[in-house]
Structure formats: C-alpha cells, structure tokens
Design a protein around this motif. Structure first.
Motif, short mmCIF file in Angstrom:
data_model
loop_
_atom_site.label_atom_id
_atom_site.label_comp_id
_atom_site.label_asym_id
_atom_site.label_seq_id
_atom_site.Cartn_x
_atom_site.Cartn_y
_atom_site.Cartn_z
N ALA B 36 20.33 38.75 41.64
CA ALA B 36 19.60 39.60 41.13
C ALA B 36 18.97 40.89 41.82
N CYS B 37 18.70 39.94 43.84
CA CYS B 37 17.86 41.10 44.08
C CYS B 37 18.70 42.25 44.71
N THR B 38 20.48 41.71 45.34
CA THR B 38 21.35 42.77 45.22
C THR B 38 21.17 43.67 44.41
N ALA B 39 21.25 42.96 43.21
CA ALA B 39 21.59 44.28 42.03
C ALA B 39 20.07 45.06 41.92
N CYS B 40 19.04 44.62 42.10
CA CYS B 40 17.94 45.23 42.25
C CYS B 40 17.84 46.50 43.19
N ALA B 41 17.91 45.87 44.12
CA ALA B 41 17.64 47.38 45.34
C ALA B 41 18.64 47.74 45.34
N ASP B 42 19.92 47.76 44.53
CA ASP B 42 21.02 48.97 43.80
C ASP B 42 20.19 49.66 43.15
N ALA B 43 19.82 49.01 42.03
CA ALA B 43 19.36 50.30 40.78
C ALA B 43 18.01 50.85 40.85
N CYS B 44 17.09 50.23 42.25
CA CYS B 44 16.21 51.07 42.31
C CYS B 44 17.04 52.56 43.40
N LEU B 45 18.03 51.93 44.09
CA LEU B 45 18.57 53.13 44.82
C LEU B 45 19.03 54.30 44.06
N GLU B 108 3.64 51.47 36.94
CA GLU B 108 4.92 51.32 35.83
C GLU B 108 5.84 50.69 36.44
N MET B 109 6.77 49.29 36.19
CA MET B 109 7.92 49.00 36.55
C MET B 109 8.86 48.79 36.01
N HIS B 110 9.98 48.94 36.85
CA HIS B 110 10.96 49.65 36.21
C HIS B 110 11.88 48.11 35.36
N GLU B 111 12.62 48.55 34.92
CA GLU B 111 12.72 47.18 33.92
C GLU B 111 14.02 46.39 34.82
N PRO D 12 20.00 51.74 36.16
CA PRO D 12 19.08 53.28 35.38
C PRO D 12 20.60 53.82 35.45
N LYS D 13 21.18 54.21 36.03
CA LYS D 13 22.50 55.30 36.59
C LYS D 13 23.45 54.46 35.19
N ASP D 14 24.78 55.77 34.70
CA ASP D 14 26.13 55.64 34.17
C ASP D 14 26.57 54.48 34.43
N LEU D 15 27.61 53.86 34.63
CA LEU D 15 28.46 52.93 34.98
C LEU D 15 29.26 52.91 35.31
N GLY D 16 30.03 54.25 34.74
CA GLY D 16 31.88 55.24 34.63
C GLY D 16 32.43 54.15 32.60
N GLY D 17 33.45 54.23 33.60
CA GLY D 17 34.19 54.01 32.32
C GLY D 17 34.99 52.30 32.34
N SER D 75 28.12 43.47 42.67
CA SER D 75 26.67 43.79 42.18
C SER D 75 26.10 45.55 42.64
N ARG D 76 26.57 46.34 42.96
CA ARG D 76 26.61 48.09 43.92
C ARG D 76 27.16 48.10 42.65
N HIS D 77 26.48 49.58 41.94
CA HIS D 77 27.26 50.90 41.28
C HIS D 77 26.85 51.90 41.85
N THR D 78 25.68 52.17 42.75
CA THR D 78 25.70 53.78 43.34
C THR D 78 26.22 54.00 44.56
N GLY D 79 27.04 55.50 43.99
CA GLY D 79 28.71 55.69 44.83
C GLY D 79 29.55 55.10 44.97
N TYR D 80 29.75 54.55 43.79
CA TYR D 80 30.86 53.61 43.30
C TYR D 80 32.03 54.18 44.21
N ASP D 81 32.83 53.32 44.84
CA ASP D 81 34.10 53.58 46.42
C ASP D 81 35.16 52.57 45.23
N ALA D 82 36.08 53.44 44.40
CA ALA D 82 37.43 52.63 43.84
C ALA D 82 37.90 51.94 45.29
#
Lengths: 135, 135, 135, 135
Positions: B36-45, B108-111, D12-17, D75-82
């Motif tokens: 969850a922490c790994t995913a939240c860091a990325d979502a915040c990013l 306002e906390m993010h989901e 927060p962002k679209d996860l693509g396909g 678990s990371r989706h920012t700047g996805y690298d296939a």
C-alpha cells in the motif's frame, strides 16, 4: 569522493544540522553491511557444517534486510523525521549486535564470518557516531 | 487459511510461546502495508499537486521499506532474537506513525492516502497486539 | 581489497568458471547504483520543479529495487542458476537504461541526476562485462 | 476488495490498456510469493536435514528478493516502461521456475515446500496471464 558523498553534496535542500561526513560514512557502512551479510549467509550455507551455522545464517539474513533498509532511509532527506531515523538506527544496531553475538560463539570462526563481523563493527561505530551527532 | 498461516503451521520447529494468530496477522499486515505504501507513493507522484505531497511520498517510501523488512524478519523463526524483533517492530511503528501524521495534515485527503492510512492503522494495531503478547 | 572482494575470496566452495574480478565489480556497482538511485529519487523530490521530474523519480525507485535485488542475487553462489542470473542481469540493464533515457530528456540535467547517471553507466558496463564472461 | 485492488482503483491517472484484474492478481501473487519464499527458506533452515536443502534455501532467498521487487515495480504506474516491466516479469518467472525445479528433486517434499511451491505456481500463472495481456 564516493558516489554517496557526491549525492549528499548535490542535494537541492539544506540537510539541517546533520554532520555530513558522519552521515555519508553511515550510509556507506549500511550498504557494505547489507552486502556482507548477504554473502556471509550464503557462504555459511555452503559450509559442510551448515547444520551448526543456522542461527548465524538467520541473523545474517535479518542483518542484510535491516541494514539495507537503514541505508535507504538515511539516503532520504525530504521531510526528515528524527523519530523514525532513530528507531531505524536502533533496529540496525540490534541486528548487527545479533550478528556479532552469534559469531563470538563459534570457537573457530570462519574467515567470511570474521570479515563480515568486522564490517558489522565498523557499521556499529558509524551508527553510534551518527546517533550521537543527532542529539 | 492464508499462505502465511500455512507456512507458520508447517514450520518444523516449535515457535515458542508466541501467539500464532497474532503473529500471522502481523506478518500479513506488514506485507499489505509495504504494498500500500509503495502504491500510495506512486499515486501521490501522479497527482497534479505532487509538489504539496513530497513529504507524504517520502514517508511512504520509508514505510514500504521498513514494513517489508519487518514482514521478512517476522517470517523467520530459526534462532529467534527477542531484542531484534522488538527493535524492528518499534521502527515499523515509527514509520507507520510518520505516514499517519503526515496524512492528517492534508485538509482534503486523497482516496489512495485514506486507504493506505487505514492499512497502516490495521498494521499498527496488529503490531501492538503482537508486541503485547511478546511480554 | 573491498569487503565484497574479501567475501568472494573466502567463500568455502569453488565459484565455477566465473571471472571473480568482474563479479566483484558488478556486485559493487549494483549496491552503488541502488544507493545512488534511492538518493536521486529523494533529491528530485526536493527540487522545486518536482512536477517535471516524476518519471525520473519513478525510474529511480525501480532502479533502486532492481539493482539492490541484483546485487543480492550475485552475492549468492550456493546452487548457482545461470538462467536466473542472466534474467536478473537483463532486468537490471532495462532498469538502468530507463533511468538513463529519462535523464537524457532533461534539457538541463540536475547535478544529482548526472552523478547517478554515471553510476548507472558504470553499472551497465560492469554487467555487460560479467554477462559476456558468463557465455 | 483487497487493499491492492483499492489502490489500483484510486490511482489518479489512467492505467492505460492494462487488465486491472490481472494486474491486481499478479501484484498480490508477488507479495504472497515473497513472504512464502522467505518463510520456506527459514523452515528449511530449521529442518534436521538442512545440509540437503541448501539449494532450496538459496533459490528461496532469490525468489523472495525477485518477487518482492516485481511486486513493487508492478505497484507503480507513473511513467510506465513496458521494457522494464517485461524484463522484471521474466526474471520473476526464472526465479519461481528455479524454486519449483529444485523442489521436484526432493523425493519426499516438505509440507512447507509444497505450500510455497503452490504459491509459486499461482504466481507463475498470474504473471503469464499479465504478460499475455500486455501484448
């Protein structure tokens, strides 16, 4: 200057009152310890007398994880949290102490255990120096 | 029964006086928190207002490392070391507290922060339960 | 000689046909990269223009994880598995390439990115050398 | 819904396909495998016949590291690298295959090895599903 030292020098924000040299030495000692503990656990696993080294292997595996995590936490400076830093350094000290205590029980220490134990001791000293400078 | 529970049940040695259910819950909470922490860091990013979330990202990165290491240490039973277990659980508590404190500061906390904060709180409770049972 | 080198020298079993110097350099490069990527992700996070550095931060986080894992896998010699070694080295190459590609896109690279990119390049070269010697 | 699933839903962002369900299952399988491999390495270490299980322990340690890192990268989706995603999934497949191959060699498998091997197989299937959907 080492890469860790250069990374500290080029950090965009002020690192506060921390002693940069002590911090650098502690970061480097943590990564060195993490590698040495990983390698020592494997070397013990390859010894003929592995059955007598199981506690040594286990403490090495813990040491690798805790020192690796400590090295990463100390490499971050954004939003510094003194309580977390101290707690992680204490866990690291406990992990290195467990490694050292176990080794002292081998009547005849293996060469890889001796080298790793020295790495742990240097790490121990670096963490004590850093913890002292945080007060 | 979960895989972590089955692994505890089939361990070849006696696990001592530890409460097996509490240990299992704490191990699972640590790995859940690490994810969850790994995913939240990325979502915040990926948030547009990332510049206001940098401390949240940093505490999440620490939380991912410390919870992951704690989950691994708790998954080992060979040559148990009570001092190390306690020190690692304390570091984990400090990491989760840092995550929680930071989130409370967002008006306002993010989901994703809310979901992760709840995972941290469950982890916190599981660790307190386990620490209490170790006494 | 470095601690990683001493650990290789004192391993109880034969390391097979591997070039020990290349292996040592690759292990050291992996741990150095893991630290540099962790520190660079944090330095980017502290930059005023963090919103433009989010891909750089993400690739650094991946790089820290993949290089750290590669350094640990290469530090183990018991029951060597050539397929796994190669696959991990390939993943490490992909992670370092992603870090490098992203940096090249900054018109004006940050100093901490430059230092970390050089660490990645040295790691890249060390891995290529090692992969070549495995054939 | 699991925490990993909720974190994907609230990104927060679209996860693509990407197939979100397959991604979620793969992330969860990676963290489950990382825990099971850590616990199996320790259980093997506590077996009386540890001397015959050293390769199993080593492949489990690699499996724990590689699966843990794969779970974090996914678990990371920012700047996805296939390319990186594929390379990490391939390394994870190699690590789980090594774990499985070794276990098949025990005439009489230990219960903890069997449970962990099933976790590896589920992980294997989840990764194949995800890799297929990435094409």
């Amino acid at each position: 200057m080492s890469v860790a030292g250069q990374m500290l020098e080029t950090h965009p924000k002020d690192l506060g009152g921390v002693d940069r040299r002590k911090l650098q030495e502690c970061i480097e000692a943590c990564f060195e310890c993490a590698q040495a503990c990983t390698a020592c656990a494997d070397a013990c696993l390859s010894e003929d007398m592995v059955a007598e080294l199981t506690t040594c292997i286990r403490t090495n595996l813990d040491g690798a994880d805790v020192c690796g995590t400590t090295g990463r936490v100390l490499s971050r400076h954004t939003g510094y949290d003194a309580d977390l830093t101290r707690a992680v350094l204490e866990a690291c000290a406990a992990a290195c102490k467990a490694c050292g205590d176990d080794c002292a029980q081998h009547a005849e220490m293996h060469e890889h255990c001796r080298i790793r134990a020295e790495a742990c001791r240097r790490g121990e000293a670096a963490r004590r120096e850093l913890l002292g400078s945080l007060d």
